[in-house]
Scaffold this motif. Sequence first.
Motif, PDB file in Angstrom:
ATOM      1  N   GLY A   1       1.627  13.989  -9.774  1.00 40.28           N
ATOM      2  CA  GLY A   1       2.671  14.983  -9.894  1.00 40.28           C
ATOM      3  C   GLY A   1       3.602  15.105  -8.715  1.00 40.28           C
ATOM      4  N   ALA A   2       3.452  14.280  -7.674  1.00 38.45           N
ATOM      5  CA  ALA A   2       4.296  14.370  -6.472  1.00 38.45           C
ATOM      6  C   ALA A   2       5.294  13.235  -6.458  1.00 38.45           C
ATOM      7  CB  ALA A   2       3.435  14.332  -5.218  1.00 38.45           C
ATOM      8  N   GLY A   3       6.572  13.564  -6.180  1.00 38.81           N
ATOM      9  CA  GLY A   3       7.606  12.548  -6.125  1.00 38.81           C
ATOM     10  C   GLY A   3       7.834  12.040  -4.714  1.00 38.81           C
TER      11      GLY A   3
ATOM     12  N   GLY B   1      30.455   6.475  -7.080  1.00 39.78           N
ATOM     13  CA  GLY B   1      29.860   7.517  -7.918  1.00 39.78           C
ATOM     14  C   GLY B   1      28.352   7.408  -7.987  1.00 39.78           C
ATOM     15  N   SER B   2      27.856   6.196  -8.126  1.00 40.76           N
ATOM     16  CA  SER B   2      26.399   6.001  -8.178  1.00 40.76           C
ATOM     17  C   SER B   2      25.742   6.432  -6.875  1.00 40.76           C
ATOM     18  CB  SER B   2      26.078   4.534  -8.458  1.00 40.76           C
ATOM     19  OG  SER B   2      26.483   4.170  -9.748  1.00 40.76           O
ATOM     20  N   LEU B   3      26.380   6.103  -5.744  1.00 38.77           N
ATOM     21  CA  LEU B   3      25.816   6.506  -4.458  1.00 38.77           C
ATOM     22  C   LEU B   3      25.767   8.025  -4.330  1.00 38.77           C
ATOM     23  CD1 LEU B   3      27.518   3.901  -2.080  1.00 38.77           C
ATOM     24  CD2 LEU B   3      25.105   4.011  -2.692  1.00 38.77           C
ATOM     25  N   GLN B   4      26.802   8.708  -4.831  1.00 39.19           N
ATOM     26  CA  GLN B   4      26.783  10.170  -4.774  1.00 39.19           C
ATOM     27  C   GLN B   4      25.640  10.729  -5.608  1.00 39.19           C
ATOM     28  OE1 GLN B   4      30.875  10.615  -6.117  1.00 39.19           O
ATOM     29  NE2 GLN B   4      31.455  11.474  -4.108  1.00 39.19           N
ATOM     30  N   LEU B   5      25.425  10.184  -6.785  1.00 42.22           N
ATOM     31  CA  LEU B   5      24.323  10.646  -7.630  1.00 42.22           C
ATOM     32  C   LEU B   5      22.969  10.380  -6.990  1.00 42.22           C
ATOM     33  CD1 LEU B   5      25.691   9.512 -11.095  1.00 42.22           C
ATOM     34  CD2 LEU B   5      25.235  11.877 -10.398  1.00 42.22           C
ATOM     35  N   LEU B   6      22.814   9.191  -6.364  1.00 41.06           N
ATOM     36  CA  LEU B   6      21.554   8.881  -5.687  1.00 41.06           C
ATOM     37  C   LEU B   6      21.327   9.823  -4.510  1.00 41.06           C
ATOM     38  CD1 LEU B   6      21.724   4.983  -5.687  1.00 41.06           C
ATOM     39  CD2 LEU B   6      20.107   6.407  -6.959  1.00 41.06           C
ATOM     40  N   ASP B   7      22.411  10.211  -3.854  1.00 36.91           N
ATOM     41  CA  ASP B   7      22.303  11.164  -2.753  1.00 36.91           C
ATOM     42  C   ASP B   7      21.744  12.491  -3.275  1.00 36.91           C
ATOM     43  OD1 ASP B   7      22.549  12.457  -0.361  1.00 36.91           O
ATOM     44  OD2 ASP B   7      24.739  12.562  -0.371  1.00 36.91           O
ATOM     45  N   LEU B   8      22.305  12.969  -4.392  1.00 38.22           N
ATOM     46  CA  LEU B   8      21.831  14.229  -4.970  1.00 38.22           C
ATOM     47  C   LEU B   8      20.408  14.103  -5.492  1.00 38.22           C
ATOM     48  CD1 LEU B   8      25.115  15.080  -6.897  1.00 38.22           C
ATOM     49  CD2 LEU B   8      24.227  16.297  -4.888  1.00 38.22           C
ATOM     50  N   LEU B   9      20.135  12.974  -6.146  1.00 44.00           N
ATOM     51  CA  LEU B   9      18.809  12.775  -6.735  1.00 44.00           C
ATOM     52  C   LEU B   9      17.727  12.690  -5.660  1.00 44.00           C
ATOM     53  CD1 LEU B   9      17.092  12.197  -9.262  1.00 44.00           C
ATOM     54  CD2 LEU B   9      17.709   9.786  -9.028  1.00 44.00           C
ATOM     55  N   SER B  10      18.018  11.988  -4.571  1.00 41.99           N
ATOM     56  CA  SER B  10      17.006  11.810  -3.524  1.00 41.99           C
ATOM     57  C   SER B  10      16.612  13.120  -2.861  1.00 41.99           C
ATOM     58  CB  SER B  10      17.533  10.831  -2.459  1.00 41.99           C
ATOM     59  OG  SER B  10      18.652  11.382  -1.780  1.00 41.99           O
ATOM     60  N   ALA B  11      17.505  14.130  -2.944  1.00 45.39           N
ATOM     61  CA  ALA B  11      17.208  15.410  -2.300  1.00 45.39           C
ATOM     62  C   ALA B  11      16.223  16.247  -3.101  1.00 45.39           C
ATOM     63  CB  ALA B  11      18.504  16.186  -2.095  1.00 45.39           C
ATOM     64  N   ARG B  12      16.034  15.944  -4.406  1.00 44.22           N
ATOM     65  CA  ARG B  12      15.149  16.795  -5.219  1.00 44.22           C
ATOM     66  C   ARG B  12      13.981  16.046  -5.867  1.00 44.22           C
ATOM     67  NH1 ARG B  12      20.280  17.179  -8.113  1.00 44.22           N
ATOM     68  NH2 ARG B  12      20.324  15.680  -9.829  1.00 44.22           N
ATOM     69  N   VAL B  13      13.832  14.756  -5.551  1.00 46.61           N
ATOM     70  CA  VAL B  13      12.768  13.968  -6.165  1.00 46.61           C
ATOM     71  C   VAL B  13      11.385  14.500  -5.833  1.00 46.61           C
ATOM     72  CG1 VAL B  13      11.597  11.747  -5.818  1.00 46.61           C
ATOM     73  CG2 VAL B  13      13.922  11.788  -6.636  1.00 46.61           C
TER      74      VAL B  13
ATOM     75  N   SER C   1       0.835  -1.207   0.000  1.00 46.75           N
ATOM     76  CA  SER C   1       0.000   0.000   0.000  1.00 46.75           C
ATOM     77  C   SER C   1       0.864   1.249   0.000  1.00 46.75           C
ATOM     78  CB  SER C   1      -0.944  -0.001   1.201  1.00 46.75           C
ATOM     79  OG  SER C   1      -0.217   0.049   2.416  1.00 46.75           O
ATOM     80  N   THR C   2       2.013   1.213   0.696  1.00 48.13           N
ATOM     81  CA  THR C   2       2.920   2.368   0.687  1.00 48.13           C
ATOM     82  C   THR C   2       3.480   2.584  -0.710  1.00 48.13           C
ATOM     83  OG1 THR C   2       3.512   1.921   2.982  1.00 48.13           O
ATOM     84  CG2 THR C   2       4.979   3.350   1.743  1.00 48.13           C
ATOM     85  N   ILE C   3       3.872   1.503  -1.371  1.00 44.77           N
ATOM     86  CA  ILE C   3       4.359   1.607  -2.754  1.00 44.77           C
ATOM     87  C   ILE C   3       3.257   2.116  -3.668  1.00 44.77           C
ATOM     88  CG2 ILE C   3       5.195   0.262  -4.720  1.00 44.77           C
ATOM     89  CD1 ILE C   3       6.629  -1.547  -2.672  1.00 44.77           C
ATOM     90  N   ASP C   4       2.050   1.573  -3.488  1.00 49.90           N
ATOM     91  CA  ASP C   4       0.921   1.986  -4.329  1.00 49.90           C
ATOM     92  C   ASP C   4       0.611   3.473  -4.149  1.00 49.90           C
ATOM     93  OD1 ASP C   4       0.854  -0.684  -4.921  1.00 49.90           O
ATOM     94  OD2 ASP C   4      -0.855  -1.127  -3.612  1.00 49.90           O
ATOM     95  N   GLU C   5       0.691   3.944  -2.910  1.00 52.12           N
ATOM     96  CA  GLU C   5       0.441   5.362  -2.642  1.00 52.12           C
ATOM     97  C   GLU C   5       1.495   6.232  -3.324  1.00 52.12           C
ATOM     98  OE1 GLU C   5       0.449   5.666   1.564  1.00 52.12           O
ATOM     99  OE2 GLU C   5      -1.428   4.553   1.823  1.00 52.12           O
ATOM    100  N   ALA C   6       2.752   5.807  -3.311  1.00 43.50           N
ATOM    101  CA  ALA C   6       3.813   6.576  -3.956  1.00 43.50           C
ATOM    102  C   ALA C   6       3.593   6.642  -5.460  1.00 43.50           C
ATOM    103  CB  ALA C   6       5.171   5.955  -3.652  1.00 43.50           C
ATOM    104  N   ILE C   7       3.185   5.531  -6.067  1.00 44.51           N
ATOM    105  CA  ILE C   7       2.916   5.528  -7.511  1.00 44.51           C
ATOM    106  C   ILE C   7       1.710   6.401  -7.825  1.00 44.51           C
ATOM    107  CG2 ILE C   7       2.199   4.061  -9.431  1.00 44.51           C
ATOM    108  CD1 ILE C   7       3.935   1.844  -8.241  1.00 44.51           C
ATOM    109  N   ALA C   8       0.685   6.312  -6.993  1.00 45.41           N
ATOM    110  CA  ALA C   8      -0.488   7.168  -7.194  1.00 45.41           C
ATOM    111  C   ALA C   8      -0.104   8.641  -7.056  1.00 45.41           C
ATOM    112  CB  ALA C   8      -1.568   6.806  -6.183  1.00 45.41           C
TER     113      ALA C   8
END
Length: 959
Positions: free
Chosen positions: A46-48, A170-182, A34-41
């Motif tokens: 329009g909300a990340g 490098g991937s972890l650094q990008l995920l760190d940056l990405l997670s801050a603006r999703v 249900s948590t995953i479903d709510e995030a997809i909904a």
Amino acid sequence: MPGAAVFAVCSQSDGKAPTILPVSGLIERDVETSTIDEAIAGALSGAGRVLMLSGVAGVGKSALIGHAVDTAATVGLTTLTSCPTPVSPGLAHGVVRDWLGPLARRHKPGEKPFDGPAERLGVALTETGDDHPAWSLAAIDYALAWLIDNLADRAPVLLVVDDVQWADSGSLQLLDLLSARVARTPVVLLVSRREGEPSVNPEILDRITHRATEIRPAPLSVIGVEQVRRDLSTTPAMRSMSSREIHRLTGGVPFLVRELLRGGGTRPGSAPQPVVDSLADRLGRLGDRAMEIARTVAVLGDEATFDGIAELSGLNVADLSDPLETLTDAGIVTLGTWRASPAHPIVAEAVLSSMTPSERSDRHRRAADHLTRLNKPRQVVASHLVHTLPREDPTVVDLLRKAGEDSLESGATQTAATQLYRAVSETRPEDTDPCLVTLAATAHMRAGLSDLAFELWQLALGRITSAEDRAACLADMGDAQMTSGDRAGARASYEQASRLLTEAGHDASSPELRTLMVRMSMVRALYDGAYADLEMALGKAVTQAAADDNYADRQLFAIAASALATRGEDTASARSLAVRALADGKLIEEDTCDGKLFYVAAAVLDWSDAYEDAEAALDAAIRDSRRRGSPMGFATASYSRGRLNLRRGRLQEAVADLDAALQLRARGWSEYVSPALASLVLTYLGLGRLDAARALEPELRQIGAGRDFLSSFALHAAGIVRTLHGDHERALADFRSVAEVLEPHVVNPAIMPWRELSAYSLMALGRRDEAREHADEAVALARQWGAPRSVGWALRTQAQLLPPDEAVPQLREAVRLFESCQSLYYLARAKNDLGELLLGSDVTRDEGVELLRCALEYGRTNEVPPVARRASQLLLRNGIRVADLADSPLSSLTPGERRVVELAATGHTNRAIARQLFVTVKAVEWHLSNAYRKLGVSSRAQLPDVLADVLGDESSSAR
């Protein structure tokens, strides 16, 4: 449907985001999905959102990711996935390559896969090196943000990273940056993290987790395990194991459940190979120290204290902290107060299976030495020594032998066999004590391992020199051959044993020869010439003073009493021999509640109507079973007392005892199941519980197909059930089959009254002459035996075939006989029969009324509705008023509930009740809660008053 996994999309006419409707499910994942479903909904609106799936290996994270990917595809999200592996840290920007590689490959050669700032990233993906300017952190972050925004303009995006702990820096650094603006975009970033695994940058992972909505998949419940079990094709061993036991072994971790169901593995060294491989791989990544501690904990099991772990692993206690924390996070161990233990039994199996036999042996031997120094119980030390390789150590032989003897004494035959076999193998064959070998053979036979038992006996015979010891070994072999159906081989072994003893100077007064005769008699394996030896031994034993009797003599007396009883000869002598065999409690001390001859003697007392003596003996057996903690002895004693209560007319008590015995089939009790089920059916019939009796008929027939003495009880009862259906022809066939098994050895109608029952069926079929022959024969045999109950029962049968004036004397004698032995149920039925005949005459009417009132009182007081109803109907038919027959509140209770209520009312705690009945405390609580509801009470404090009121009301209404 619980745990929705697939969604249907319903368009909205007002332009709003589509509605997501759950239409199918995953196992026990309602909260997580249900948590995953709510995030997809939310992304559709329009909300990340950032989601972090955290948990140990195998708990179901990948299944939830699969659910998310399927759901995203159903509702139109663009999905980019990456699944790092342990080698990924060496591959720069692996997550971005996984995400964008498929997008780049969709374009034709020469076309630009991406535009804008992402253009150079598309070119970099086609090159093998990492020196392209696009792979700088700033460039790739900007390009990735640009690209994801473009994708999100067309449709919401699901970004997946499974097993992120293995991602490169490098991937972890990008995920760190990405997670801050999703949160500002229609993007769901779904990341899974396997706990207890090393990462190149755990601080970044912690930051991402802090920003995310963390989902921690829970292990499966027992119900969830059952669902998985239904969905998988399992091995025969797993089909016989309960879901609760599978849950105990695995902790409900889905990967472990699935592999256990597919591959089995319920003991050290037998874990499913995929679990062994997975755990070895994980331990290899956690480092040498963690692996050493995990192996030490698996070997020590319940004895894995921090001091013990440190000693066996060669570390200081202070050095345990970090590796134990790592192993705990990984779900490999759990921590207690100054101790650790394997997270689940199957994990311990997998750790042990990952070692070589030599490694396991060395660790178990060191564990045994450590526990010996701590003065741990012998069984604890032995549990390690059985897993070691032989070293010809006499101290190991001695300890394992004593442990095996203790296990045999307590009824743990499988454990005893393992311990004693290991003791035998510790030394060379030519140096092994032959008495130890014969003991190991006996343990294997009792554990059902007959092939190994015979091998051990043959090994022992090759080394034994004493005639007495050789004879004892041959007698053990004879017992085993009888059990396996080799009667000819058994007779040969017994005869050879007897010849050895005779040649060594033993005669009929010898305890060794007497014991051998008893053993042969018990299994009906007497060879030609043995009968004379048996009679001579018995004759000498009987003439000696009772004070001089030994165990072998008491065994002889029990056998002789049984022989007289089965032949239906001389009830007084049979009873006297049985009493002498029991010897005021000496036989129960020697034979114990698990022996056979004690119950043989008690059965003779039962058949000869010596109810008080029999009851005292069986009560002593039940006390002995509780003292010894023997569920098998408790079951046999309870069955025997239940059969006795049936004969005495205590039908409710009989049901309680018989039900208590049969409940222990789940613990392995099987030898007397046939007569116990038969007695329960007869008791149900006496109580008017016809449906319950009919429900047992298929099981009775299955057991009755055995065509031996004990199984004939089941077939006899099945024939009686057939008479309920009016199927008298086939009932007669059942009774004839019983007669073929019993005769000519068992003719006593007190043991099984098949002639009387055949007479009833023949009478129902109109074959009165044949019925009269059976009834007359039953009376003659019953009088020959002389026990009042069996004579009364035969007379009552005969009376049904006589005209009233001839039947009355027969029934009067039956009533007198039943009264003399206090067989109250049969007495009440005979009084109903006699009362009915006497009501027909003015001269005897008053006597008939009194007899029927007595039967009515018995039926009400003892909760036997059929007897009470018949008496009531006969009285009402003759114009005599009778109070309403209201059901007792106690009649609504099951036998188990009634036993528990009666014990609780006398002040027993739930734990004490569980010990007495050999059930769990949970079962006691369950029975009590049901009983409270049925009796209309709220606590055990009210039970004594309720029982007193019920019994008082029944007594007064009967009067």
